[in-house]
Structures are given as structure tokens and as C-alpha cells.
Scaffold this active site. Structure first.
Site, PDB file in Angstrom:
ATOM      1  CE1 TYR A   1      -8.652   9.156   2.290  1.00 36.91           C
ATOM      2  CE2 TYR A   1      -6.574   8.082   2.771  1.00 36.91           C
ATOM      3  CZ  TYR A   1      -7.313   8.952   2.012  1.00 36.91           C
ATOM      4  OH  TYR A   1      -6.712   9.610   0.976  1.00 36.91           O
TER       5      TYR A   1
ATOM      6  CG  HIS B   1      -6.462   2.996   6.055  1.00 42.15           C
ATOM      7  ND1 HIS B   1      -7.474   3.032   5.133  1.00 42.15           N
ATOM      8  CD2 HIS B   1      -5.445   3.723   5.520  1.00 42.15           C
ATOM      9  CE1 HIS B   1      -7.105   3.774   4.096  1.00 42.15           C
ATOM     10  NE2 HIS B   1      -5.881   4.200   4.309  1.00 42.15           N
TER      11      HIS B   1
ATOM     12  CG  HIS C   1      -7.708   3.767  -0.515  1.00 48.42           C
ATOM     13  ND1 HIS C   1      -8.012   5.040  -0.086  1.00 48.42           N
ATOM     14  CD2 HIS C   1      -6.495   3.476   0.017  1.00 48.42           C
ATOM     15  CE1 HIS C   1      -7.010   5.491   0.657  1.00 48.42           C
ATOM     16  NE2 HIS C   1      -6.090   4.571   0.745  1.00 48.42           N
TER      17      HIS C   1
ATOM     18  CG  HIS D   1      -1.739   5.946  -2.106  1.00 49.10           C
ATOM     19  ND1 HIS D   1      -2.532   5.163  -2.919  1.00 49.10           N
ATOM     20  CD2 HIS D   1      -2.214   5.764  -0.843  1.00 49.10           C
ATOM     21  CE1 HIS D   1      -3.443   4.552  -2.170  1.00 49.10           C
ATOM     22  NE2 HIS D   1      -3.273   4.875  -0.919  1.00 49.10           N
TER      23      HIS D   1
ATOM     24  CD  GLU E   1      -2.323   5.305   4.600  1.00 49.19           C
ATOM     25  OE1 GLU E   1      -2.232   4.787   5.736  1.00 49.19           O
ATOM     26  OE2 GLU E   1      -3.172   6.133   4.305  1.00 49.19           O
TER      27      GLU E   1
ATOM     28  CG  HIS F   1      -1.904   1.074   1.333  1.00 48.07           C
ATOM     29  ND1 HIS F   1      -2.774   1.198   2.394  1.00 48.07           N
ATOM     30  CD2 HIS F   1      -2.184   2.109   0.516  1.00 48.07           C
ATOM     31  CE1 HIS F   1      -3.542   2.265   2.222  1.00 48.07           C
ATOM     32  NE2 HIS F   1      -3.197   2.838   1.104  1.00 48.07           N
TER      33      HIS F   1
END
Lengths: 343, 343
Positions: free
Chosen positions: A194, A223, A178, A8, A284, A6
Site C-alpha cells: 500500500y 495513507h 489504491h 472501505h 481508512e 477514505h
């Protein structure tokens, strides 16, 4: 090997934001809408955007490959129309493909979908197929609330979503559930929307028989599964009151949680109540929380440290969390790793 | 003494539901609307509704007093209009007052407010004042989303809510932040909407300076604080990234969590990461989860067992969770207990 499932592209060169602004300007005047080819970013700019951020953290923290997708908050499915959404997804995904091309040993792509509130997600099939077949991506991010905090679309268990699930199964790619940014002032994006999105999706899955219809469909709830592990007794109890099978049979062959939980006690709970086979390592980064925890002197999102700290975890289970489970959930991952000489 | 700060009258005699149905019928035809006095329930019926349920569990589990309010899912602020909402709140609150009158050693009242989506909550002041001053109640349930899952009202930190906060402070009563049922098909009520409501409210409090304006305002966030303790690192990190003071100073003098978390690992986490002074014992019985956990052979919602199991908890801290913190948060509780000979 340590696979972070995960990440981004939160650090993309500023031309991407400028392109988006141009798109927004073009909502009123179609002649102003930019074409995908109008986005010009040099390889060096991409390298510079990653070297001091994601790549630096990979090196420092000792993780190997990141399953990498466009910035989640930037998807903004609630803004624009079908045409701008399609171009925006294409542009963002192409940029991820370039990242993966420049750093094939560090990043593997997952795509953003051109979802639009109220438009059945079958409109996303083409982009999903393009990303998987042409760009070599191994999954997608699926937004359970394209309205951005008003939750106007049907639950994920509704037949509305079935066409995209059929394609996911056919391509053997999972989706990470997501949400994107919130345009509802009630919901802070990373602090409420989120986490609520994660919790909501899990409960939707409980109340239906989606995985009877799609036994091979797979979802990663990020998460750390939202509020679910903390309330695991509540979810087990609710399912039991509804006369459903145990959660392990009902949905935990299809639903997986990542480790984006930013303190040790949270990760400890996660690994205590959720079967190890259902937990995928993730951080993340660079994402929701950027600072250093004054209580530990380490980055909040350096989640590898928390997993490393788990003394009761066997080496076999640790390897599952760091690598093995990702290889199982992302059906195309093994082949991609092999093709890149990463085994 | 063991004080359960979160119980709802989920077992009310069926006349209450019939009254509500009559109200719903009256939405189209005002002449059919029932008056508060039309609800007839005998004392014996009230006794029967409690003896085999809340009172039985109090006895079996060894808890003493429950801070008791109308059924949360029944508040249904999204249904009806201002007039039906006002009558409905009055009727539900009067029934709680009768429960407290019949069992003064077992129940202490907290009221439902006649909130209406889009109507400023100052319309609730009269009912709050009536319940506190005339019925002897010690708090209220405040719904952060009267729209029932569409989150159309301003965040709890908006000045929209200030008049009710002023009255709460004046009367020295806290509010439990509690949504009602969900009319949004995306949200299962007890499995998603409730928990999301808790998480959302906490994040709203982080992003504003509400407690600078109201240093004596107090909120209980139920269901163990939603997702918050599990993601405590995320919330500390988000606040730090926003250059806010530590959460302990910023809002934890005003915000408290209950122990409605239905498994031991959850309660263990809660008491590990959240200061003991911020935790109030509660079970939410008879509520969201009614069954027996096959893993323990005990009721999921018998949360006292989980607190009892915490070996590292000192006796002083255990007493805070079971009794002392409730006496601090509910400013009128001491006097009510004393008046009833419970000290």
C-alpha cells in the site's frame, strides 16, 4: 461537517466472500460462474455489518460522512479474467450503492474498477460511468498495479491510462490511487505494498507532464501520501535536479494526500510540510490497523484525534482538512450532500 | 568524531563506466569480457574524483569519516550473469579499497556483493570474506531485490538468505539494505525504488522471527528507514494486531535507520519516534539529490545541519547519532579507526 474521504466496506456480509469463492471456482468451469443476481444479501444483514463497525466509529469519533468504497484488498485485479473482474466490480459497487441507500447521511459511494493486468483501463469506462451516473458515486479507486505486486503495467503517466482520465475529467470525479492485495511474497499488503504504491505513484507524476495534458485531473494519494511527506526534501530536490517547476506548480494542483497516518507525529509532519489545501481528512476505518494504541489508549486509526491535537492549525485550515478540501476535490460532492439534505 | 555511515563512490573515474560497457558487450561475446586487471585508473585520477566532491563536502560540512561503498545504482544485479557480476563486484570493491588506502582518515570500506537474481546469496560469501579479511571492509550492501524492480527473490527473512547472514555474524559485519537501479518503468530509482526497498525490508522483518535465529545480525535501513518512521503508528499497530512483541523487542535490537532525510521536519520526526540508539548519521553524499534547497540556501543532503538544529537533543544523544551508534553497529569499526590513528 467532518468528511472522511477514505473508508472501505471491509465488514461486508459473508455472502460476498462466498460469491467470490464461487467466481474462483468458475475460473476452471465457466458453467459454475455466478451471475451478479445470484448474490443475495438482506438489508438487515447490511445494517448489522455496519452498525457495530463504521457507524459506531462515526458516532464515537464525531465524524459525519464517509466516502465509501469496496474493500481495497478484495479488488484482486490480479485474479480472474475480464469477465469475472467485470462482474466482481459490479457486485461490489452495487453493494456500496445499497449501503448509501440505507444510510444516505453516512455514506457516499466511490467505485472499484474492473481493471485487469495488461488490459488497457479504457475497459473500465463503462463501469465508472454506470457508478457515477446511475448509482450517484463521486469517484473511483484506481489501482496503479493490477498485477498485485509485480508492477507489470505502464506507469500512471503513460498514454495507456489516458482514456480513463478523459472520462474522469468529463464526469468530474477524482481517483484515489489504491493498490489491492499483493500476490508477491516480498510485499506485505498493508505494511509495504500500500505504502509503496502511494510513493511510486507520486514519483511517476513528478517525472511526466500528465497535468499539462489533464489540468483538471485529480488524484488522492492515500495513507498520508506514502513516504512522500517524510521525504519532502528529497522530492523537492529530485524535481529541482531534473529542472522541473516547483512541486506546488508541477503537480500539487492535482494531487492530494489523505490523513491516514496512525500517530500524532506523522500527522504533525504532514500538515507542516504539505500545503493545507492538499490534505483531506480520512481514517481508512475499519481497515489496516484495528487495535488500540497502548501509548494513547485510543484507536490507532482514530485520526481525527491527531488533527484535533494540532494546536497551530487555524480554524479555517482545520475546516479545509475536515470538509472544504474534499468538497473541492470531489467535484460532485456538494450536489450529493445537498440532495441528501446535508449542507 | 562525526561518522557518515552512508556514502557511495558516485564520482568514480570514467574508466569504471567504460569497463562496465565492455562487460555488457561481452555478454554476447565472451571473448570480449574484460578481466579485473584490465581496469587502469591512476592514483591521481582517484584523488581528483574525490577532492572536489566527497572530500570537499566532508571539509565544508565538518564530518570526519565516511563509510564508503560502490555506487548503489551501479551494482545492477539484474544485468549480466554470475561471472560478470563477480568481476564487477571485485573491481568496484578494489576501487573502494584504493580510495581507503589513499585517504585512510576519510573513508572506510563497505562492499558490493555479486548478487544475481534467482541465485542464492551464498554465492556472495567469498567476496564478502575477501573484502572484510583482505581489504579491511566493515560491512556490505545487501540488495533485497536483485531483479531490479520486479521483486522476484524470496523475502529477506527466507532461509534462502541464511548462509550470507551466518557469514555476516561470523565476521561481525552489518549489511545496509540497499536496492540498485530499477529496470521496471514503474519505479523511479532514487524517488521510488530506493524508498520502497527500505519500507519493504522493514515489513519483511516484522512478519518473521529472523532475529530469533540470528540475534547478532544487524541491518541498517537507509534513507531514514523509507516510509517507516512517518508511519510508525501503522507499524506498531500492525505488529500488535499480529500479536507480535513490541517492535523495540521484536526487531529494533537488530535494525537501524540512517539520517538520509533531506529536510529538517523529516529528521525531527525520525528522532522523535525512533529510539536514538537506532539512528546513525548519514548523508548519502554525493548521491540522490545534488542541489541546494532554495528554502534554506544549503545543500539538501547536508543532513548534519538538520541534526545540529535539533535543540531538544542532549549532547549524549547527539554523540550517539554522530558516532556512538555507528561504532556499535559496525563491530569492526573501532579497531579500524584505532589502526588508523583515529580515536
Amino acid at each position: 461537517m467532518i468528511i472522511d474521504c477514505h473508508g472501505h466496506y471491509t465488514t461486508a456480509p459473508q455472502q460476498l466472500a462466498a460469491f467470490r469463492q464461487q467466481q474462483m471456482a468458475g475460473l476452471k468451469d465457466k458453467s459454475q460462474r455466478p451471475k451478479a443476481a445470484d448474490l443475495r444479501i438482506g438489508d438487515d444483514e447490511i445494517r448489522a455489518s455496519l452498525e457495530g463497525a463504521q457507524l459506531k466509529f462515526q458516532r464515537e469519533r464525531g465524524t459525519d460522512v464517509t466516502i465509501f468504497s469496496p474493500r481495497a484488498a478484495g479488488m484482486e485485479h490480479h485474479v480472474g479474467d475480464e469477465e469475472t473482474g467485470a462482474v466482481w466490480a459490479r457486485v461490489c459497487n452495487d453493494l456500496i450503492a445499497r449501503v448509501c441507500g440505507l444510510y444516505p447521511k453516512n455514506f457516499i459511494g466511490v467505485c472499484q474498477l474492473p481493471q485487469v493486468p495488461g488490459v488497457p483501463p479504457k475497459n473500465c469506462i463503462r463501469e465508472l460511468e454506470r457508478c457515477v451516473k446511475e448509482l450517484g458515486f463521486i469517484g473511483c479507486n484506481l489501482n496503479p498495479d493490477p498485477s498485485g505486486g509485480y508492477w507489470k503495467d505502464p506507469p500512471l503517466t503513460d498514454k495507456y491510462w489516458y482514456p480513463i482520465y478523459e472520462k474522469m475529467v468529463e464526469l468530474d470525479v477524482p481517483a484515489m490511487i489504491h493498490v489491492s492485495s499483493s500476490c508477491n511474497p516480498a510485499f506485505h499488503a498493508t505494511g509495504a505494498h500500500y505504502i509503496n504504491g502511494d510513493t511510486t505513484a507520486f514519483m511517476q507524476f513528478i517525472t511526466a507532464d500528465l497535468f499539462k495534458d489533464f489540468p483538471r485531473l485529480k488524484f488522492v494519494i492515500p495513507h498520508g501520501g506514502g513516504a512522500v511527506p517524510y521525504h519532502w526534501g528529497r522530492y523537492r530536490g529530485l524535481a529541482q535536479d531534473m529542472k522541473l517547476p516547483p512541486l506546488s506548480e508541477h503537480l500539487m494542483k492535482n494531487v492530494f494526500f489523505d490523513t491516514c497516518v496512525y500517530h500524532y507525529p506523522g500527522i504533525e509532519l504532514l500538515t507542516k510540510v504539505i500545503a493545507i489545501d492538499n490534505i483531506l481528512f480520512a481514517s481508512e476505518m475499519v481497515g489496516a490497523v484495528k487495535g488500540i494504541d497502548p501509548e494513547t489508549g485510543q484507536y490507532f486509526d482514530d485520526t481525527k484525534r491527531y488533527v484535533d491535537q494540532l494546536k497551530s492549525l487555524s480554524e479555517e485550515n482545520r475546516k479545509k482538512i475536515f470538509e472544504g478540501n474534499a468538497r473541492k476535490v470531489y467535484g460532485r460532492l456538494d450536489a450529493v450532500l445537498k440532495a441528501r439534505g446535508l449542507n
